[in-house]
Design an enzyme around this catalytic site. Structure first.
Site, PDB file in Angstrom:
ATOM      1  N   CYS A  48       0.822  -1.214   0.000  1.00  0.00           N
ATOM      2  CA  CYS A  48       0.000   0.000   0.000  1.00  0.00           C
ATOM      3  C   CYS A  48       0.852   1.259   0.000  1.00  0.00           C
ATOM      4  O   CYS A  48       0.324   2.363   0.136  1.00  0.00           O
ATOM      5  CB  CYS A  48      -0.922  -0.003   1.208  1.00  0.00           C
ATOM      6  SG  CYS A  48      -0.056   0.311   2.754  1.00  0.00           S
ATOM      7  N   CYS A  51       4.959   1.447   3.725  1.00  0.00           N
ATOM      8  CA  CYS A  51       6.355   1.269   4.161  1.00  0.00           C
ATOM      9  C   CYS A  51       7.198   2.447   3.688  1.00  0.00           C
ATOM     10  O   CYS A  51       8.040   2.963   4.433  1.00  0.00           O
ATOM     11  CB  CYS A  51       6.911  -0.041   3.605  1.00  0.00           C
ATOM     12  SG  CYS A  51       5.852  -1.465   3.874  1.00  0.00           S
ATOM     13  N   CYS A 151       4.379  -7.527   4.054  1.00  0.00           N
ATOM     14  CA  CYS A 151       4.008  -8.111   2.752  1.00  0.00           C
ATOM     15  C   CYS A 151       5.210  -8.760   2.080  1.00  0.00           C
ATOM     16  O   CYS A 151       5.138  -9.893   1.624  1.00  0.00           O
ATOM     17  CB  CYS A 151       3.426  -7.031   1.834  1.00  0.00           C
ATOM     18  SG  CYS A 151       1.974  -6.224   2.485  1.00  0.00           S
ATOM     19  N   CYS A 189       3.448  -3.471   9.486  1.00  0.00           N
ATOM     20  CA  CYS A 189       2.508  -3.057   8.440  1.00  0.00           C
ATOM     21  C   CYS A 189       1.951  -1.697   8.824  1.00  0.00           C
ATOM     22  O   CYS A 189       0.815  -1.587   9.233  1.00  0.00           O
ATOM     23  CB  CYS A 189       1.415  -4.126   8.300  1.00  0.00           C
ATOM     24  SG  CYS A 189       0.391  -3.992   6.849  1.00  0.00           S
ATOM     25  N   HIS A 238       3.947  -8.091  25.289  1.00  0.00           N
ATOM     26  CA  HIS A 238       3.173  -8.308  26.525  1.00  0.00           C
ATOM     27  C   HIS A 238       4.084  -8.306  27.762  1.00  0.00           C
ATOM     28  O   HIS A 238       3.782  -7.655  28.772  1.00  0.00           O
ATOM     29  CB  HIS A 238       2.426  -9.642  26.401  1.00  0.00           C
ATOM     30  CG  HIS A 238       1.677 -10.055  27.613  1.00  0.00           C
ATOM     31  ND1 HIS A 238       0.504  -9.464  27.998  1.00  0.00           N
ATOM     32  CD2 HIS A 238       1.943 -11.024  28.528  1.00  0.00           C
ATOM     33  CE1 HIS A 238       0.062 -10.052  29.101  1.00  0.00           C
ATOM     34  NE2 HIS A 238       0.920 -10.988  29.444  1.00  0.00           N
ATOM     35  N   CYS A 241       4.997  -4.751  28.560  1.00  0.00           N
ATOM     36  CA  CYS A 241       3.945  -3.744  28.374  1.00  0.00           C
ATOM     37  C   CYS A 241       3.691  -2.963  29.661  1.00  0.00           C
ATOM     38  O   CYS A 241       3.659  -3.548  30.758  1.00  0.00           O
ATOM     39  CB  CYS A 241       2.659  -4.452  27.945  1.00  0.00           C
ATOM     40  SG  CYS A 241       1.297  -3.318  27.701  1.00  0.00           S
ATOM     41  N   CYS A 262      -5.623  -3.032  31.110  1.00  0.00           N
ATOM     42  CA  CYS A 262      -5.044  -3.869  30.049  1.00  0.00           C
ATOM     43  C   CYS A 262      -6.037  -4.004  28.891  1.00  0.00           C
ATOM     44  O   CYS A 262      -7.251  -4.096  29.095  1.00  0.00           O
ATOM     45  CB  CYS A 262      -4.721  -5.237  30.642  1.00  0.00           C
ATOM     46  SG  CYS A 262      -4.428  -6.507  29.421  1.00  0.00           S
ATOM     47  N   CYS A 268      -6.162  -7.285  22.206  1.00  0.00           N
ATOM     48  CA  CYS A 268      -4.716  -7.054  22.100  1.00  0.00           C
ATOM     49  C   CYS A 268      -3.959  -8.380  21.900  1.00  0.00           C
ATOM     50  O   CYS A 268      -4.131  -9.334  22.656  1.00  0.00           O
ATOM     51  CB  CYS A 268      -4.207  -6.354  23.349  1.00  0.00           C
ATOM     52  SG  CYS A 268      -2.457  -5.973  23.225  1.00  0.00           S
ATOM     53  N   CYS A 277       7.919  -1.934  20.068  1.00  0.00           N
ATOM     54  CA  CYS A 277       6.955  -0.813  20.038  1.00  0.00           C
ATOM     55  C   CYS A 277       6.652  -0.280  21.434  1.00  0.00           C
ATOM     56  O   CYS A 277       6.415   0.913  21.610  1.00  0.00           O
ATOM     57  CB  CYS A 277       5.644  -1.243  19.394  1.00  0.00           C
ATOM     58  SG  CYS A 277       5.831  -1.860  17.729  1.00  0.00           S
ATOM     59  N   CYS A 289       0.265   1.766  19.400  1.00  0.00           N
ATOM     60  CA  CYS A 289      -1.046   1.138  19.176  1.00  0.00           C
ATOM     61  C   CYS A 289      -1.774   0.809  20.474  1.00  0.00           C
ATOM     62  O   CYS A 289      -2.971   1.073  20.611  1.00  0.00           O
ATOM     63  CB  CYS A 289      -0.881  -0.152  18.374  1.00  0.00           C
ATOM     64  SG  CYS A 289       0.101   0.051  16.889  1.00  0.00           S
ATOM     65  N   CYS A 295      -2.659  -3.992  20.040  1.00  0.00           N
ATOM     66  CA  CYS A 295      -1.651  -4.498  19.107  1.00  0.00           C
ATOM     67  C   CYS A 295      -2.328  -5.557  18.256  1.00  0.00           C
ATOM     68  O   CYS A 295      -2.944  -6.488  18.791  1.00  0.00           O
ATOM     69  CB  CYS A 295      -0.472  -5.099  19.883  1.00  0.00           C
ATOM     70  SG  CYS A 295       0.681  -5.966  18.800  1.00  0.00           S
ATOM     71  N   CYS A 298       1.154  -6.833  13.808  1.00  0.00           N
ATOM     72  CA  CYS A 298       1.478  -6.601  12.392  1.00  0.00           C
ATOM     73  C   CYS A 298       2.875  -7.055  11.992  1.00  0.00           C
ATOM     74  O   CYS A 298       3.180  -7.103  10.808  1.00  0.00           O
ATOM     75  CB  CYS A 298       1.267  -5.132  12.046  1.00  0.00           C
ATOM     76  SG  CYS A 298       2.577  -4.044  12.639  1.00  0.00           S
TER      77      CYS A 298
HETATM   78 FE1  FSX Z   1       2.536  -4.099   3.094  1.00  0.00          FE
HETATM   79 FE2  FSX Z   1       4.095  -1.720   2.323  1.00  0.00          FE
HETATM   80 FE3  FSX Z   1       1.410  -3.129   5.074  1.00  0.00          FE
HETATM   81 FE4  FSX Z   1       1.414  -1.314   3.384  1.00  0.00          FE
HETATM   82  O1  FSX Z   1       3.636  -1.233   0.684  1.00  0.00           O
HETATM   83  S1  FSX Z   1       3.454  -4.054   5.016  1.00  0.00           S
HETATM   84  S2  FSX Z   1       0.375  -3.338   3.071  1.00  0.00           S
HETATM   85  S3  FSX Z   1       1.552  -0.957   5.556  1.00  0.00           S
HETATM   86  O2  FSX Z   1       3.042  -0.489   3.062  1.00  0.00           O
HETATM   87  O3  FSX Z   1       3.945  -3.534   1.963  1.00  0.00           O
HETATM   88 FE1  SF4 Z   2      -0.465  -7.628  27.251  1.00  0.00          FE
HETATM   89 FE2  SF4 Z   2      -1.858  -6.138  25.526  1.00  0.00          FE
HETATM   90 FE3  SF4 Z   2      -2.505  -6.174  28.103  1.00  0.00          FE
HETATM   91 FE4  SF4 Z   2      -0.286  -4.980  27.299  1.00  0.00          FE
HETATM   92  S1  SF4 Z   2      -2.378  -4.360  26.802  1.00  0.00           S
HETATM   93  S2  SF4 Z   2      -0.510  -6.322  29.060  1.00  0.00           S
HETATM   94  S3  SF4 Z   2       0.354  -6.332  25.639  1.00  0.00           S
HETATM   95  S4  SF4 Z   2      -2.597  -7.906  26.652  1.00  0.00           S
HETATM   96 FE1  SF4 Z   3       3.783  -2.692  17.053  1.00  0.00          FE
HETATM   97 FE2  SF4 Z   3       1.673  -4.287  17.447  1.00  0.00          FE
HETATM   98 FE3  SF4 Z   3       1.314  -1.796  16.580  1.00  0.00          FE
HETATM   99 FE4  SF4 Z   3       2.397  -3.636  14.957  1.00  0.00          FE
HETATM  100  S1  SF4 Z   3       0.291  -3.654  15.765  1.00  0.00           S
HETATM  101  S2  SF4 Z   3       3.117  -1.512  15.245  1.00  0.00           S
HETATM  102  S3  SF4 Z   3       3.590  -4.850  16.410  1.00  0.00           S
HETATM  103  S4  SF4 Z   3       2.138  -2.420  18.565  1.00  0.00           S
END
Ligand code: FSX
Ligand code: SF4
Ligand code: SF4
Length: 314
Positions: A48, A51, A151, A189, A238, A241, A262, A268, A277, A289, A295, A298
């Site tokens: 998309c 990245c 991806c 992602c 986790h 966290c 939580c 999550c 992160c 996130c 979370c 991703c």
């Molecule tokens: Fe994939 Fe790149 Fe997700 Fe997007 O293009 S990792 S769909 S955020 O940006 O490849």
């Molecule tokens: Fe675990 Fe998510 Fe709760 Fe954080 S918010 S303690 S990562 S389940």
């Molecule tokens: Fe990080 Fe989880 Fe957010 Fe992905 S979805 S950027 S692994 S916190």
């Protein structure tokens, strides 16, 4: 200021005194890297462009510093001035000149159905180049292939259930076609800008210190079983966290606006996910996130199917 490789690794994990934790690549470090400025080619397949957008948001160093001082970006379909046949010919000519020494960055997965014709990147002399052809052609003579985004690293969203185009990860496509160039995966992602820039900086530093082959071998040692650099992807979200004490007390938010508890019952996936992160945070360290939502895992090879449904507990 001189930094050892150990310092660089520490830097990736935000533990070098004097540097911030998030978006922390101090420009001094970039200036210290002068000798080896690799030629880099960036291909985009099924993705998309998130990245690319993410790396353009690199704060320290700024993307201008990355492009002017860290790498020599010879091809990037979104941001280069040149286009079409001329750009494609330039890429192939430069790759020939830099054979064995350049970095191939790949964003997006590779569709292999219909001989790759679901994704055509360009044309030279009326010959079409699919993402499949171009990835194989460019990967075979690269020093290293760096997959940015889930991806290209693992198939990601294009390879999710349905997958009519037979989208695959770059690693799978290379393996199936006998290309043995080392592969580094930087999933997400999209991936955090620090993960992309940081990996390049660490790799360049290792190559400067040990030469191309040994330097890359040092980088490969930093990877986990899924090809991810451990300094960025070695810790479980986790377990680290800030809401872990709430989890231990069975104290769960029932609505996204409740930021005291939580997020497990909101879906999550932190317990299944390895990335920094929780400490690095996003958007220059503003938030992440879990603070606002959950979370969704991703960075994991099974994303998105293995992390679905996103808003139900794992
Ligand atoms: Fe994939 Fe790149 Fe997700 Fe997007 O293009 S990792 S769909 S955020 O940006 O490849
Ligand atoms: Fe675990 Fe998510 Fe709760 Fe954080 S918010 S303690 S990562 S389940
Ligand atoms: Fe990080 Fe989880 Fe957010 Fe992905 S979805 S950027 S692994 S916190």
């Amino acid at each position: 200021m001189s930094l050892t490789r150990r310092d660089f690794v520490k830097l990736c994990t935000g533990t070098v005194a004097g540097f911030g934790v998030s978006q922390m690549f101090n420009p001094k470090i970039v200036h210290a890297l002068k000798k080896f400025v690799p030629h880099v080619f960036w291909l985009q397949g099924q993705g998309c462009t998130g990245c690319s957008v993410s790396i353009l948001n690199s704060v320290h160093p700024s993307i201008a510093e990355v492009l002017l001082e860290v790498i020599n970006l010879d091809f990037h379909p979104t941001i280069m001035g040149c286009e079409g046949e001329q750009a494609f010919e330039f890429m192939f000519d430069q790759a020939k000149e830099q054979s064995g020494k350049y970095v191939l960055i790949v964003e997006g997965s590779v569709p292999v159905a219909e001989n790759g014709h679901y994704c055509i990147l360009g044309e030279v002399g009326h010959k079409e180049y699919t993402m499949l052809d171009t990835t194989l052609e460019m990967a075979k003579n690269a020093a290293v292939v760096v997959n940015v985004g889930t991806c290209s690293a693992y198939g990601g969203i294009p390879a999710a259930q349905g997958n009519l185009t037979e989208a695959k990860s770059v690693g799978d496509v290379l393996a199936e076609n006998g290309v043995k160039t080392p592969v580094v995966n930087i999933p997400g992602c999209p991936p955090h800008p620090d993960w992309m820039v940081g990996t390049l900086v660490v790799a360049i530093d290792a190559i400067e210190k040990h030469g191309l082959e040994k330097g890359l071998a040092e980088v490969v040692k930093l990877l986990d079983a899924d090809g991810r650099p451990l300094p960025f992807f070695g810790k479980n979200i986790h377990d680290n966290c800030p809401y872990l004490d709430q989890f231990d007390l069975d104290s769960y938010s029932q609505v996204f606006t409740d930021k005291e508890k939580c997020r497990y019952e909101l879906g999550c996936k932190g317990p299944l996910v390895y990335s920094d992160c929780f400490k690095r945070k996003w958007n220059g360290g503003v938030n992440w996130c879990v603070e606002n939502s959950v979370c969704i895992g991703c960075v994991e090879p099974g994303f998105p199917d293995g992390m679905s449904p996103f808003y139900e507990p794992c």
